[in-house]
Scaffold this motif. Sequence first.
Motif, PDB file in Angstrom:
ATOM      1  N   MET A 291       4.650  -8.864  -8.190  1.00  0.00           N
ATOM      2  CA  MET A 291       3.915  -7.795  -8.847  1.00  0.00           C
ATOM      3  C   MET A 291       2.502  -7.768  -8.284  1.00  0.00           C
ATOM      4  O   MET A 291       1.781  -8.748  -8.332  1.00  0.00           O
ATOM      5  N   ALA A 292       2.117  -6.621  -7.750  1.00  0.00           N
ATOM      6  CA  ALA A 292       0.768  -6.450  -7.228  1.00  0.00           C
ATOM      7  C   ALA A 292      -0.121  -5.922  -8.351  1.00  0.00           C
ATOM      8  O   ALA A 292       0.217  -4.960  -9.018  1.00  0.00           O
ATOM      9  N   GLN A 293      -1.238  -6.584  -8.572  1.00  0.00           N
ATOM     10  CA  GLN A 293      -2.167  -6.169  -9.628  1.00  0.00           C
ATOM     11  C   GLN A 293      -3.503  -5.802  -9.010  1.00  0.00           C
ATOM     12  O   GLN A 293      -4.018  -6.521  -8.165  1.00  0.00           O
ATOM     13  N   PHE A 294      -4.044  -4.663  -9.450  1.00  0.00           N
ATOM     14  CA  PHE A 294      -5.291  -4.158  -8.904  1.00  0.00           C
ATOM     15  C   PHE A 294      -6.240  -3.818 -10.032  1.00  0.00           C
ATOM     16  O   PHE A 294      -5.822  -3.375 -11.101  1.00  0.00           O
ATOM     17  N   SER A 295      -7.528  -3.978  -9.763  1.00  0.00           N
ATOM     18  CA  SER A 295      -8.525  -3.556 -10.746  1.00  0.00           C
ATOM     19  C   SER A 295      -8.613  -2.034 -10.714  1.00  0.00           C
ATOM     20  O   SER A 295      -8.138  -1.380  -9.784  1.00  0.00           O
ATOM     21  N   VAL A 296      -9.233  -1.460 -11.728  1.00  0.00           N
ATOM     22  CA  VAL A 296      -9.402  -0.015 -11.777  1.00  0.00           C
ATOM     23  C   VAL A 296     -10.183   0.452 -10.539  1.00  0.00           C
ATOM     24  O   VAL A 296      -9.830   1.452  -9.913  1.00  0.00           O
ATOM     25  N   HIS A 297     -11.224  -0.265 -10.174  1.00  0.00           N
ATOM     26  CA  HIS A 297     -12.014   0.101  -9.000  1.00  0.00           C
ATOM     27  C   HIS A 297     -11.155   0.073  -7.736  1.00  0.00           C
ATOM     28  O   HIS A 297     -11.205   1.002  -6.923  1.00  0.00           O
ATOM     29  N   GLU A 298     -10.366  -0.992  -7.545  1.00  0.00           N
ATOM     30  CA  GLU A 298      -9.487  -1.077  -6.371  1.00  0.00           C
ATOM     31  C   GLU A 298      -8.469   0.060  -6.375  1.00  0.00           C
ATOM     32  O   GLU A 298      -8.173   0.644  -5.328  1.00  0.00           O
ATOM     33  N   ALA A 299      -7.948   0.396  -7.549  1.00  0.00           N
ATOM     34  CA  ALA A 299      -6.955   1.459  -7.652  1.00  0.00           C
ATOM     35  C   ALA A 299      -7.564   2.803  -7.279  1.00  0.00           C
ATOM     36  O   ALA A 299      -6.935   3.608  -6.585  1.00  0.00           O
ATOM     37  N   LYS A 300      -8.795   3.059  -7.745  1.00  0.00           N
ATOM     38  CA  LYS A 300      -9.454   4.324  -7.402  1.00  0.00           C
ATOM     39  C   LYS A 300      -9.713   4.405  -5.904  1.00  0.00           C
ATOM     40  O   LYS A 300      -9.553   5.463  -5.291  1.00  0.00           O
ATOM     41  N   THR A 301     -10.095   3.295  -5.309  1.00  0.00           N
ATOM     42  CA  THR A 301     -10.404   3.264  -3.885  1.00  0.00           C
ATOM     43  C   THR A 301      -9.149   3.425  -3.024  1.00  0.00           C
ATOM     44  O   THR A 301      -9.194   4.048  -1.961  1.00  0.00           O
ATOM     45  N   ASN A 302      -8.026   2.863  -3.482  1.00  0.00           N
ATOM     46  CA  ASN A 302      -6.800   2.824  -2.670  1.00  0.00           C
ATOM     47  C   ASN A 302      -5.641   3.594  -3.304  1.00  0.00           C
ATOM     48  O   ASN A 302      -4.477   3.241  -3.098  1.00  0.00           O
ATOM     49  N   LEU A 303      -5.925   4.646  -4.044  1.00  0.00           N
ATOM     50  CA  LEU A 303      -4.887   5.341  -4.796  1.00  0.00           C
ATOM     51  C   LEU A 303      -3.751   5.843  -3.910  1.00  0.00           C
ATOM     52  O   LEU A 303      -2.580   5.661  -4.239  1.00  0.00           O
ATOM     53  N   SER A 304      -4.061   6.453  -2.788  1.00  0.00           N
ATOM     54  CA  SER A 304      -3.007   6.975  -1.907  1.00  0.00           C
ATOM     55  C   SER A 304      -2.067   5.870  -1.447  1.00  0.00           C
ATOM     56  O   SER A 304      -0.844   6.044  -1.434  1.00  0.00           O
ATOM     57  N   LYS A 305      -2.625   4.723  -1.080  1.00  0.00           N
ATOM     58  CA  LYS A 305      -1.801   3.593  -0.630  1.00  0.00           C
ATOM     59  C   LYS A 305      -0.957   3.061  -1.784  1.00  0.00           C
ATOM     60  O   LYS A 305       0.222   2.751  -1.614  1.00  0.00           O
ATOM     61  N   LEU A 306      -1.539   2.985  -2.976  1.00  0.00           N
ATOM     62  CA  LEU A 306      -0.788   2.477  -4.126  1.00  0.00           C
ATOM     63  C   LEU A 306       0.354   3.422  -4.499  1.00  0.00           C
ATOM     64  O   LEU A 306       1.439   2.970  -4.876  1.00  0.00           O
ATOM     65  N   ILE A 307       0.119   4.723  -4.394  1.00  0.00           N
ATOM     66  CA  ILE A 307       1.181   5.691  -4.660  1.00  0.00           C
ATOM     67  C   ILE A 307       2.313   5.503  -3.649  1.00  0.00           C
ATOM     68  O   ILE A 307       3.490   5.474  -4.016  1.00  0.00           O
ATOM     69  N   ALA A 308       1.963   5.351  -2.387  1.00  0.00           N
ATOM     70  CA  ALA A 308       2.978   5.135  -1.351  1.00  0.00           C
ATOM     71  C   ALA A 308       3.762   3.855  -1.626  1.00  0.00           C
ATOM     72  O   ALA A 308       4.996   3.825  -1.500  1.00  0.00           O
ATOM     73  N   ASP A 309       3.061   2.795  -2.027  1.00  0.00           N
ATOM     74  CA  ASP A 309       3.733   1.530  -2.345  1.00  0.00           C
ATOM     75  C   ASP A 309       4.698   1.706  -3.523  1.00  0.00           C
ATOM     76  O   ASP A 309       5.830   1.216  -3.493  1.00  0.00           O
ATOM     77  N   ALA A 310       4.255   2.413  -4.559  1.00  0.00           N
ATOM     78  CA  ALA A 310       5.107   2.630  -5.734  1.00  0.00           C
ATOM     79  C   ALA A 310       6.339   3.449  -5.354  1.00  0.00           C
ATOM     80  O   ALA A 310       7.444   3.173  -5.829  1.00  0.00           O
ATOM     81  N   LEU A 311       6.161   4.449  -4.494  1.00  0.00           N
ATOM     82  CA  LEU A 311       7.298   5.256  -4.058  1.00  0.00           C
ATOM     83  C   LEU A 311       8.307   4.447  -3.258  1.00  0.00           C
ATOM     84  O   LEU A 311       9.495   4.753  -3.240  1.00  0.00           O
TER      85      LEU A 311
END
Length: 77
Positions: free
Chosen positions: A1-21
């Motif tokens: 499970m990858a866990q990110f802070s809110v700041h990291e999530a805002k900065t890397n949202l596109s990458k996190l969406i791709a990872d979730a997909l």
Amino acid sequence: MAQFSVHEAKTNLSKLIADALEGADVVIARGNVPVVRLVPVRPRGKRRFGVLKGKIAVDPRFDEPLPENELGGWNLT
């Protein structure tokens, strides 16, 4: 499970969406407390006309007027 802070999530949202997909478990945390999980939305299935034909039946009395004792409960003004 990858866990990110809110700041990291805002900065890397596109990458996190791709990872979730791709099926990765992406969790966003406030401090060290996990608060949300980023998951793909499943597409809705297409509706097909007539798919229930022969599987359901409507009572023949469906279109008949309601009896007076039932009509009293309706506010038809």
